[in-house]
Each structure stands twice: as C-alpha cells, then as structure tokens.
Scaffold this active site. Structure first.
Site, PDB file in Angstrom:
ATOM      1  N   MET A 100      -7.949  -7.980  -0.516  1.00 39.19           N
ATOM      2  CA  MET A 100      -8.142  -6.705  -1.218  1.00 39.19           C
ATOM      3  C   MET A 100      -9.199  -6.784  -2.329  1.00 39.19           C
ATOM      4  SD  MET A 100      -6.370  -4.932   0.677  1.00 39.19           S
ATOM      5  CE  MET A 100      -6.373  -3.313  -0.109  1.00 39.19           C
ATOM      6  N   ARG A 101     -10.074  -7.776  -2.269  1.00 42.27           N
ATOM      7  CA  ARG A 101     -11.166  -7.883  -3.239  1.00 42.27           C
ATOM      8  C   ARG A 101     -12.499  -7.794  -2.514  1.00 42.27           C
ATOM      9  NH1 ARG A 101      -9.680  -7.026  -8.432  1.00 42.27           N
ATOM     10  NH2 ARG A 101      -7.609  -7.894  -8.694  1.00 42.27           N
ATOM     11  N   HIS A 124     -10.263  -3.806   9.830  1.00 39.02           N
ATOM     12  CA  HIS A 124     -10.048  -2.562   9.080  1.00 39.02           C
ATOM     13  C   HIS A 124      -9.143  -1.641   9.910  1.00 39.02           C
ATOM     14  CE1 HIS A 124     -10.941   0.588   6.225  1.00 39.02           C
ATOM     15  NE2 HIS A 124     -11.079   1.407   7.254  1.00 39.02           N
ATOM     16  N   ASP A 129     -17.027  -2.175   4.401  1.00 37.00           N
ATOM     17  CA  ASP A 129     -16.593  -1.563   5.668  1.00 37.00           C
ATOM     18  C   ASP A 129     -17.775  -1.014   6.468  1.00 37.00           C
ATOM     19  OD1 ASP A 129     -13.970  -2.176   5.015  1.00 37.00           O
ATOM     20  OD2 ASP A 129     -13.558  -0.217   4.118  1.00 37.00           O
ATOM     21  N   ALA A 145      -1.803  -3.502  17.148  1.00 34.97           N
ATOM     22  CA  ALA A 145      -3.143  -3.583  17.738  1.00 34.97           C
ATOM     23  C   ALA A 145      -3.968  -4.667  17.031  1.00 34.97           C
ATOM     24  CB  ALA A 145      -3.842  -2.226  17.636  1.00 34.97           C
TER      25      ALA A 145
HETATM   26  C1  GRF Z   1      -4.309  -4.899   7.715  1.00 39.49           C
HETATM   27  O1  GRF Z   1      -3.816  -3.678   8.139  1.00 39.49           O
HETATM   28  C2  GRF Z   1      -5.814  -4.888   7.679  1.00 39.49           C
HETATM   29  O2  GRF Z   1      -6.380  -3.991   8.567  1.00 39.49           O
HETATM   30  C3  GRF Z   1      -6.111  -4.457   6.269  1.00 39.49           C
HETATM   31  O3  GRF Z   1      -5.095  -5.018   5.494  1.00 39.49           O
HETATM   32  C4  GRF Z   1      -3.924  -5.199   6.283  1.00 39.49           C
HETATM   33  C5  GRF Z   1      -3.449  -6.604   6.086  1.00 39.49           C
HETATM   34  O4  GRF Z   1      -2.193  -6.818   6.632  1.00 39.49           O
HETATM   35  N1  GRF Z   1      -7.471  -4.875   5.912  1.00 39.49           N
HETATM   36  P1  GRF Z   1      -1.612  -8.300   6.716  1.00 39.49           P
HETATM   37  O5  GRF Z   1      -1.677  -8.909   5.322  1.00 39.49           O
HETATM   38  O6  GRF Z   1      -2.418  -9.088   7.699  1.00 39.49           O
HETATM   39  O7  GRF Z   1      -0.191  -8.146   7.152  1.00 39.49           O
END
Ligand code: GRF
Length: 201
Positions: A91-92, A110, A146, A174
């Site tokens: 998330m960074r 994504h 993105d 998915a």
């Molecule tokens: C996923 O849905 C991915 O698409 C998004 O963050 C989520 C991460 O989920 N970038 P996880 O930590 O792999 O469970």
C-alpha cells in the site's frame, strides 16, 4: 531460477497463492527470497514465517522521504538477491528509483480492469459506478501509479446483490489464479515488451 522479493502490506493472500504454487509446481521458475512489508505484525509476515521465507519490515515513517523509503526497499530486495519485485497488496507508492533499479522487473496486481478504476478503492469505485463486469489486472510497474504495461487480465462479473465484500471475494479468487500464472510466465522468459504491449510466447 528467478529470485523474487514480494512486497505486501496486509493479509497476504496473494503471497500465499505464490508460495503455494512455488511449493507444488516444480516448473514455477521463481522463488520468493524475501517478503518486505511496510507494516509490522501483518498476516503476510506470518505467512512468510510459516513458509520459512525471510521477511523484513521497512516502515515508511522511519524514512524522511519517499525516495529514502524506496532506496531501503530496493536495497533489501537486492541484498537477498532478488532479480524482480512482486507487489501483492503493497500500500505504498515507490519513487521512480525503483523502476530504474528494476526496469520492467516489478509486477503489481490491481483489483479492477485497468485503466478503469485505478487507486486504492477500485472495488468500491467499480460498484458505485455500476459496471456489470470488473476484474483483475497484472501489470508491469512504471513511473505512474496503476499505469504500466498490462500483462494479463481476468474478468469478474458484478452481481446486482454484490457488496464490496462479496465482490472482493470473487476478485481475490481470480487474483489467486492469475498472479502465480503470470509470475511463472515471467520467470520462464515468456513475456516480451513491445512498447506498451506485452507479448506472451
Ligand atoms: C489485492 O486485492 C490486490 O489486488 C490489491 O491488494 C489486495 C491484497 O490482498 N493490490 P492480499 O494482501 O494479497 O490478501
């Protein structure tokens, strides 16, 4: 064998799908050498530990700038011998130095069909917009968020009764199919870039 650093901030279900594939598929061609998180104590780190994979926490707040944070992430990946970085719920945003140090060697997943619904609220945004299909995109990371070349996408239908939670569940299913498949193709040299287009062989 492609050594990869997986970058994760949260639950790590994609990391788990990658680790499971690595364990069960002798032809996977990739090996997770380190998991890097910007948050201590997240489940992703527990998953790394359970799989016997080293993990490192690099907190954003311990660095004065995004550039310094990025340098620390890249240096850690390199110290573990990683030739590529796989972002799985990280998330960074990294600064451009990451792309310079790992050119076309950073992957991201994504939860929408890019270029639709970029950003951190992709699933909520798709639902609010009212689209009938959304999905998952795996792409190379470039200088913009993105935005990089699309490697693969999978469609997920939106049901009228969907909430963010129910839609997220199907999107994640998915993701767990798609990401290991893409990483395997990448690790086995089956992806080639022609401008923005990714050619599979
Ligand atoms: C996923 O849905 C991915 O698409 C998004 O963050 C989520 C991460 O989920 N970038 P996880 O930590 O792999 O469970």
């Amino acid at each position: 064998m492609l050594e990869i650093a997986v970058l994760a901030s949260g639950s790590g279900t994609n990391l788990q799908a990658i680790l499971d594939r690595q364990r069960h598929d002798p032809d996977f061609g990739a090996r997770v050498v380190v998991v890097i998180s910007d948050r201590p104590g997240v489940p992703a780190l527990g998953r790394a530990g359970a799989a016997g994979v080293p993990f490192e926490v690099i907190e954003f707040g311990d660095h004065s700038t995004r550039e310094a944070f990025t340098k620390a992430v890249c240096a850690t990946a390199e110290a573990f011998g990683a030739g590529a970085m796989v972002m799985a719920g990280f998330m960074r945003i990294l600064s451009s130095e990451a792309v310079e140090r790992f050119p076309s060697r950073i992957l991201n997943i994504h939860p929408a069909l890019l270029p639709a619904f970029p950003g951190a609220r992709a699933i909520e945004d798709a639902l609010e917009y009212g689209v009938k299909v959304t999905g998952v995109t795996v792409h190379f990371v470039d200088q913009d968020v993105d935005h990089g070349p699309v490697i693969a996408q999978e469609i997920v239908k939106v049901d009228q009764a969907d909430t963010p939670e129910t839609l997220r569940r199907r999107i994640q299913e998915a993701e767990h199919r798609l990401y290991p498949r893409v990483i395997k193709a990448f690790a086995n040299g089956r992806l080639r870039l022609e401008g923005r287009r990714v050619i599979w062989s």
